[in-house]
Motif scaffolding. Sequence first.
Motif, PDB file in Angstrom:
ATOM      1  N   UNK A   1       0.672  -1.416   0.036  1.00 45.02           N
ATOM      2  CA  UNK A   1       0.043  -0.038   0.082  1.00 45.02           C
ATOM      3  C   UNK A   1       0.859   1.252  -0.021  1.00 45.02           C
ATOM      4  N   UNK A   2       1.881   1.312   0.823  1.00 43.08           N
ATOM      5  CA  UNK A   2       2.828   2.541   1.002  1.00 43.08           C
ATOM      6  C   UNK A   2       3.449   2.707  -0.283  1.00 43.08           C
ATOM      7  N   UNK A   3       4.137   1.595  -1.077  1.00 39.03           N
ATOM      8  CA  UNK A   3       4.977   1.958  -2.118  1.00 39.03           C
ATOM      9  C   UNK A   3       3.955   2.178  -3.155  1.00 39.03           C
ATOM     10  N   UNK A   4       2.511   1.961  -3.180  1.00 40.09           N
ATOM     11  CA  UNK A   4       1.797   2.934  -4.422  1.00 40.09           C
ATOM     12  C   UNK A   4       1.625   3.977  -3.914  1.00 40.09           C
ATOM     13  N   UNK A   5       2.003   4.575  -2.762  1.00 46.10           N
ATOM     14  CA  UNK A   5       1.738   5.787  -2.348  1.00 46.10           C
ATOM     15  C   UNK A   5       0.446   6.211  -1.487  1.00 46.10           C
ATOM     16  N   UNK A   6      -0.210   5.008  -1.044  1.00 41.43           N
ATOM     17  CA  UNK A   6      -1.578   5.067  -0.505  1.00 41.43           C
ATOM     18  C   UNK A   6      -1.190   5.618   1.069  1.00 41.43           C
ATOM     19  N   UNK A   7      -2.393   5.941   1.621  1.00 37.22           N
ATOM     20  CA  UNK A   7      -2.677   6.174   3.053  1.00 37.22           C
ATOM     21  C   UNK A   7      -3.119   4.941   3.774  1.00 37.22           C
ATOM     22  N   UNK A   8      -2.233   4.638   5.072  1.00 38.33           N
ATOM     23  CA  UNK A   8      -2.303   3.397   5.729  1.00 38.33           C
ATOM     24  C   UNK A   8      -2.962   3.799   7.175  1.00 38.33           C
ATOM     25  N   UNK A   9      -3.833   3.476   7.484  1.00 36.71           N
ATOM     26  CA  UNK A   9      -4.261   3.804   9.062  1.00 36.71           C
ATOM     27  C   UNK A   9      -4.020   2.290   9.896  1.00 36.71           C
ATOM     28  N   UNK A  10      -3.347   2.319  10.837  1.00 38.98           N
ATOM     29  CA  UNK A  10      -2.895   0.998  11.492  1.00 38.98           C
ATOM     30  C   UNK A  10      -3.430   1.251  12.793  1.00 38.98           C
ATOM     31  N   UNK A  11      -4.343  -0.125  13.480  1.00 41.19           N
ATOM     32  CA  UNK A  11      -4.835   0.145  14.785  1.00 41.19           C
ATOM     33  C   UNK A  11      -3.646  -0.570  15.578  1.00 41.19           C
TER      34      UNK A  11
END
Length: 227
Positions: free
Chosen positions: A100-110
């Motif tokens: 997800x991060x390599x695609x430039x995405x926003x990631x929200x982790x609990x």
Amino acid sequence: MTPSDPISPSVSPPAGPPGLLVAFEGVDGSGKSTQLRRLSARLAAAKIPHTVTKEPGATPLGKKLREILLDPALPASALAQLFLFQADRAQHRQEVLSPALDRGGIVLSDRLSDATMAYQAFGFGLSRELVATLTRVALDGLRPDLTVLLDLPVEALEGRLSARAEGRTRFERLGRDYFDRVRRGYLEIARVHADRTLFLDATLPPDLLEKQIDAELARRFPGRFGR
Ligand SMILES: Nc1ncnc2c1ncn2[C@@H]1O[C@H](COP(=O)(O)OP(=O)(O)OP(=O)(O)O)[C@@H](O)[C@H]1O
Ligand SMILES: [Mg+2]
């Protein structure tokens, strides 16, 4: 902050992947899932794509590990737990976070790495060096761009957990002093990593916390979160 302190960055962090990783941290019942859900709903309403994830248990392997970790019939030493959490994390990074991060995405982790430092090192007394080293290996150097720390004093935690049978059992088993050490661990990590931490008073009403999170995201990452 000293270079020998394992929760301190000894060198400046390398530039990470193009995405944004936001972790929600805090003791049991501090409101992590509530605030993550609310932020995710706001992003969805604004049509901003993002990935919602958690530790432990975000991958098929992680789900099995989470079951093992939460099973009261399977007592595990603090060290055994540490390896299980790090196994979950290694798989999480490879299957969810990095793509997800390599695609430039926003990631929200609990929860993410700070939880292991707070619970396993500060809470159970495992070596901070060991926890920091294993986390670095499991995450392959990845760090959150922002950690939202919901700080809840142990008295308030007791009140919130008593409303939930599962939480109450866990509190009774691990004890007030344990949760107090975990909370203090989070405070120490936040102090050392003030540059990437949004410190929030988790006793405030959810609407107010939501506004504080929004304001911080807009300030740190202009344009990315739609405001
Ligand atoms: N700011 C708040 N003020 C009062 N109560 C809250 C607040 N935020 C959440 N709660 C309530 O506290 C309880 C725990 O919230 P939540 O499940 O979001 O916490 P959590 O940090 O995800 O807990 P866990 O670590 O167990 O997953 C829920 O009953 C929730 O409704
Ligand atoms: Mg939760």
